[in-house]
Enzyme design. Structure first.
Site, short mmCIF file in Angstrom:
data_model
loop_
_atom_site.label_atom_id
_atom_site.label_comp_id
_atom_site.label_asym_id
_atom_site.label_seq_id
_atom_site.Cartn_x
_atom_site.Cartn_y
_atom_site.Cartn_z
N LYS A 1 0.85 -1.20 0.00
CA LYS A 1 0.00 0.00 0.00
C LYS A 1 0.89 1.25 0.00
CE LYS A 1 -3.97 1.82 2.69
NZ LYS A 1 -4.78 1.58 3.91
N SER B 1 -9.64 1.54 2.97
CA SER B 1 -8.82 2.34 2.09
C SER B 1 -7.75 1.53 1.35
CB SER B 1 -8.12 3.44 2.91
OG SER B 1 -7.26 2.87 3.86
N SER C 1 -9.71 -0.86 7.22
CA SER C 1 -9.14 -0.56 5.90
C SER C 1 -8.48 -1.74 5.20
CB SER C 1 -8.13 0.58 6.02
OG SER C 1 -8.82 1.80 6.04
#
Ligand SMILES: [Zn+2]
Lengths: 80, 471, 460
Positions: B76, B151, B175
């Protein structure tokens, strides 16, 4: 209920410019109103819990050179 | 071997010389190109092939290439890497390259993993659809008209699309688990303090953890064994323990079904998948019964109170003085310059920063922040009490199935409600996993299991059992 | 009344409060004593220095503060170029007593000074300015100092005048020095903010006082300023002012009141530190004796309280005293140090470079006690030794055998106080004293010179 003026002041304190004024005010107000439900949680007598360590678990006081940095000052704008 | 092969099998084959790491990575890069339209990656690793060749050299010369030899891993883009930028999907950090590598990335590389690229996310991880990215939304590989969740949407999509076998996400309020659920992959939020956050760009540092996503539970367990453990660079990991080997059966285990997380209003498609999963667990000999966690009703408000406060402070350092992008200082006074520089934050980030100013503000302190901390403590006490009786708690991961792009963008508080089942694990520090358990109208639905602190290993064992009964 | 907030850098540490960069940044090129943590780079985390916690706790205990059972850290949020993260990690007693120390009382010259709080925090970077008509067009930032451990000592407004405030700061300097926590003489290692209120008016904060000397000056200026405002019938408003070192006045700060909302909240990256009994005991046992208890011990030797206080407050002088005295010579040596030595070497810097050693003091005291030299000869020898060093044995022998007549006269007068008093009121009896001197010098002294010297000594 926070006022539009308070939101504008807070944005300035957080160094944030808000472009679409009305939209920001509306959304931030809705967020804060939502947070307000915490008033009815009935947790006033609750103790705050936190992660704990002992002094022995802290970092030992040793110096290591990282080797970054310029040897020059960092230049920032003048302070008003 | 194909690109849906689990990571532990890839590593096994590469170590045994049955397939070369170079071939694995070549094919992964090819898949990344084929799926470019999904907008999964923000940047790719230009050295991936040469790194893979180094692994192959180690295999040829008989040295141990590591437990993740040749496994393609995505990261990420809020986790620092030295050879690729770390942008947090924000214009504020456009082109920013960290001078150091996050602990989790170091540990993955040490075990032979090949970092193939950095994945898309909501700006600074604030969102749950991956639509709030300056690089545009990531599309759900199961159906590109739908959001991948967030996210860590890019991470989940990369694993679902076969563009990585394992991905590292971050989980502040769901997330990792939310996009895992939406993309039909497995996602894990470790016990707070099990995995180092050194190199994870902070959003709400008191509750978030780095967590893995993968196609199977054994791959999550493998990733956890590599990344978990104390890190001298993160003081909150002092109590971390090794992840035990899983494989504890379900027979006789007591599982609490959290009433507040499966209310009558639950989406019927999600309910169908959830009830099938619960019956499946019972068929393995688990005893499932309804339990109540009263503070869950306040958990989302407490969660957003804490996260906006911490975000407002964590994001204060982005002032474009020590690093950032070119903006001519000429004619500016310091505070005006900082304000002008910070205009690069997107609207959702700006809103949370402003809200985060109010919460700890002198005039409001008692009203919001302290109450949120107390809700957090009370919730932890309630959960601890349940874990005195129950081995695991179960719920749907997200109360709704994936929705279309743009559908929820305009309603911040409405979006908050999607976090209701996931934030409890963050506020209490407990480990939680999302297991893909079926579909509704062809879209994935995940089920969440939660366990007591530092029972990450047994929790992955339970998740493996649940995974095994999914048709 | 005056209250103080004193910041003391823990220069005795090897590393900063939250990262392994050097605690002593002095003399380094700008921005070379930095790392990702103290530069506040994305993804970095503070790592609390164990020795900083111990040092700060020892300082708190030396000030009779109760050590916090659980230490918590907070963020103080404001934008300023010297703060790499735009917040400062500090302590704050929001959820009970979680700072390093609280609620202590220190006795200073017959006054009780209440200590509100002792806390641990990080130092900001250093700013300088260049360019433009006013020399301030660009702010130059050096982060070498950013993240150095600071102990902040906050007192209640218990000082009546600037001199007491300075005495307190000196006492604190001695305390941190004797603990080995800091070298208070390093430039900028100890800094003070004061708050001043006169005639029951609002309190005014004065920031930016960077030396012991300026503390007294700045407080004097502010008291005078407020008094003249009161005399003119004006009211004092609560405000923050800065001490302008160059112009030697206090000036109003430019920061607006609205900016003073620091939005304190808990720092989640640092777990709370449980100060268990064992740790507290270890710290206490490793602590040298405090200035106060040392002073009390000295008084037990029969040393005058004022002398004991002066002696106890100076680390170097204490060491000289401890290494040289016996029960019999304690009082004499205390006087030699506090009047003679500290008289000649009247600053800490001078004393630090003096040649005087403990052995010198015990030999001198022995020589005075045995009657081979006089007190005033000892003063002369001590002054020479302190400044230039040299062979003390030879100096004592020289003074003792040269038949230094003035010395013998002085000794006789000291030994015969009643005869001296009689000689003052009844001059003919002076002959008794002359006889005593002749006996001591075995008849070698000149009688006329002896008489002249005795008369002169009696007049003094
Ligand atoms: Zn540093």
């Amino acid at each position: 209920m926070v006022t539009e003026e308070e939101i504008t002041e807070m944005a300035a304190m957080m160094r944030i410019t808000i472009d679409d004024h009305a939209e920001y005010v509306d959304k931030v107000q809705r967020m804060l109103d939502y947070f307000g439900m915490l008033d009815s949680a009935g947790v006033d007598d609750e103790e705050v819990l936190a992660q704990e360590v002992t002094p022995a678990q802290l970092r030992a006081d040793e110096h290591h050179k990282y080797g970054m940095g310029t040897g020059d000052h960092i230049r920032a704008p003048r302070l008003g | 071997m194909d690109l849906d092969t689990p990571a532990h099998e890839i590593a096994g084959m590469v170590s045994a010389g049955m397939v070369s790491a170079e071939e694995v990575i070549e094919r992964t890069l090819e898949r990344m190109r084929q799926t470019e339209h999904l907008n999964i990656f923000i940047s790719t690793n230009p050295c991936a092939i040469s790194e893979a060749r180094r692994i192959d050299d180690m295999v040829r010369t008989g040295s141990d290439p590591g437990r993740l030899a040749g496994v393609p891993v995505s990261i990420k883009d809020n986790i620092c890497t030295r050879t690729m930028p770390t942008t947090c999907a924000s214009r504020m950090l456009e082109g920013y390259v960290s001078p150091y590598e996050a602990t989790v990335v170091e540990r993955l590389r040490r075990e032979g993993a090949i970092i193939v690229g950095k994945t898309n996310l909501d700006e600074f991880a604030m969102g749950l659809t991956t639509e709030f990215s300056v690089y545009g939304p990531t599309l759900n590989p199961r159906n590109p008209r739908y959001v991948p969740g967030g996210s860590s949407g890019g991470s989940a999509a990369s694993v679902a699309a076969g563009a990585a076998a394992i991905s590292m996400g971050s989980d502040t309020g769901g997330s990792v688990r939310n996009p895992a659920s939406f993309c039909g992959v497995a996602g894990f939020k470790p016990t707070y303090g099990m995995v180092s956050r050194y190199g994870l760009v902070s959003y709400a540092n008191s509750i978030e953890q780095v967590g893995p996503l993968a196609r199977t539970i054994p791959d999550l367990a493998l990733a956890m064994r590599v990344i978990a453990g104390p890190d001298p660079r993160d003081g909150t990991t002092a109590g971390a323990r090794p992840v035990s080997d899983t494989g504890d059966g379900m027979d006789g285990k007591r599982i609490g079904i959290v009433e507040q997380m499966a209310p009558d209003s639950l989406h019927r498609g999600v309910r169908a998948v959830f009830e099938r999963a619960v019956s499946g667990l019972e068929s393995l000999g688990a005893i499932c019964e309804a339990v109540s966690l009263e503070m869950v009703d306040y958990s989302v408000a407490a969660y957003y109170t804490i996260t906006s406060t911490e975000a407002g402070s964590n994001l204060a350092r982005y002032d474009n003085i020590r690093y950032g992008y070119g903006l001519d200082r000429e004619g500016y006074e310091f505070h005006r310059y900082v304000t002008a520089s910070r205009d690069r934050f997107g609207p959702e980030v700006k809103r949370r920063i402003i809200a985060g100013g109010f919460v700890p503000s002198a005039g409001y302190t008692g009203r919001y922040f302290l109450k949120a901390l107390k809700v957090k403590s009370r919730l932890a006490r309630e959960v601890n009490r349940l874990f005195g009786t129950y081995d695991y708690l179960v719920s749907p991961t997200v109360p709704v199935p994936p929705f279309r792009l743009g559908e929820m963008l305009d309603d911040p508080v409405g979006l908050f409600q999607l976090d209701i089942n996931t934030v409890t694990a963050n506020l209490t520090g407990k480990p939680a996993v999302s297991v893909p358990c079926g579909t509704h109208d062809g879209l994935p639905v995940g089920v969440q299991l939660m366990a007591d602190s530092f029972r990450d290993g047994p929790l992955l064992g339970a998740a493996r059992a649940l995974e095994g009964i999914v048709p | 009344m005056i209250g103080l907030e004193i910041h003391c850098q823990l220069t005795g540490l090897n590393s900063k409060l939250f990262c392994p960069c050097r605690a002593d940044y002095r003399g380094m090129e700008p921005n070379t004593n930095v790392c990702p943590v103290c530069m506040g780079l994305p993804g970095t985390l503070p790592l609390l220095n164990a020795a900083a916690v111990r040092s700060a706790a020892a300082i708190a205990m030396s000030l009779n503060c109760a050590p916090g059972e659980r230490l918590a850290f907070f963020r103080k949020n404001y934008f300023y170029p010297d703060l790499p993260k735009n917040f400062q990690i500090t302590q704050y007693d929001a959820y009970g007593h979680t700072s390093v120390g609280g609620r202590g009382v220190v006795r200073l010259d017959d006054r009780d000074i209440r200590i509100t709080r002792v806390q641990l925090e990080e130092d900001p970077g250093r700013l300088s300015y260049e360019g433009g008509a006013d020399g301030r067009a660009t702010t130059l930032v050096d982060y070498n100092r950013a993240g150095v451990a600071l102990v902040e000592v906050v007192t209640e407004p218990d000082f009546e005048d600037p001199r007491q405030a300075r005495d307190f700061m000196n006492m604190l300097a001695d305390t941190v020095e004797s603990l080995g926590a800091a070298d208070p003489h390093l430039d900028g290692a100890m800094r003070a903010d004061g708050n001043v209120s006169v005639r029951g008016g609002d309190k005014v904060e004065i920031k930016n006082i960077n030396s012991f000397h300026d503390l007294e000056k700045a407080l004097h200026f502010e008291i005078t300023r407020q008094n003249s405002l009161c005399d003119a019938g004006r009211t004092i408003v609560q405000e923050t002012r800065h001490w302008d070192e160059r112009r030697r006045i206090t000036i109003p700060s430019r920061t607006k009141e609205a900016e003073l909302d620091y939005r304190y909240f808990l720092e989640g990256d640092i777990p709370w530190v449980a100060m268990d009994d064992d740790t507290v005991r270890q710290i206490r046992e490793a602590m040298p004796e405090s200035v106060m208890s040392r002073r009390d011990r000295y008084i037990q030797y029969g040393i005058a309280p004022q002398v004991a206080a002066v002696l106890a407050a100076d680390a170097l002088c204490c060491r000289l005293f401890e290494e040289s005295h016996t029960d019999r010579t304690a009082k004499l040596i205390a006087n030699l140090i506090t009047t003679d030595f500290m008289g000649v070497m009247d600053t800490r810097e001078k004393r630090a470079h003096s040649r005087l050693q403990a052995g010198h003091l015990s030999a001198l005291a022995g020589a005075i006690d045995g009657g081979s030299i006089t007190r005033s000869q000892a003063r002369t020898i001590l002054a020479r030794l302190s400044r230039d060093g040299g062979d003390m044995g030879a100096m004592i022998r020289e003074a003792g055998t040269s038949g230094d007549l003035a010395g013998v006269v002085e000794r006789v007068i000291q030994e015969e106080p009643e005869a001296a008093e009689r000689a003052r009121t009844n001059p003919p009896t002076i002959n008794h004293l002359v006889g005593m001197v002749m006996r001591k010098t075995r008849g070698s002294a000149d009688p006329q010179e002896t008489l002249r010297l005795i008369r002169k000594a009696l007049e003094e």
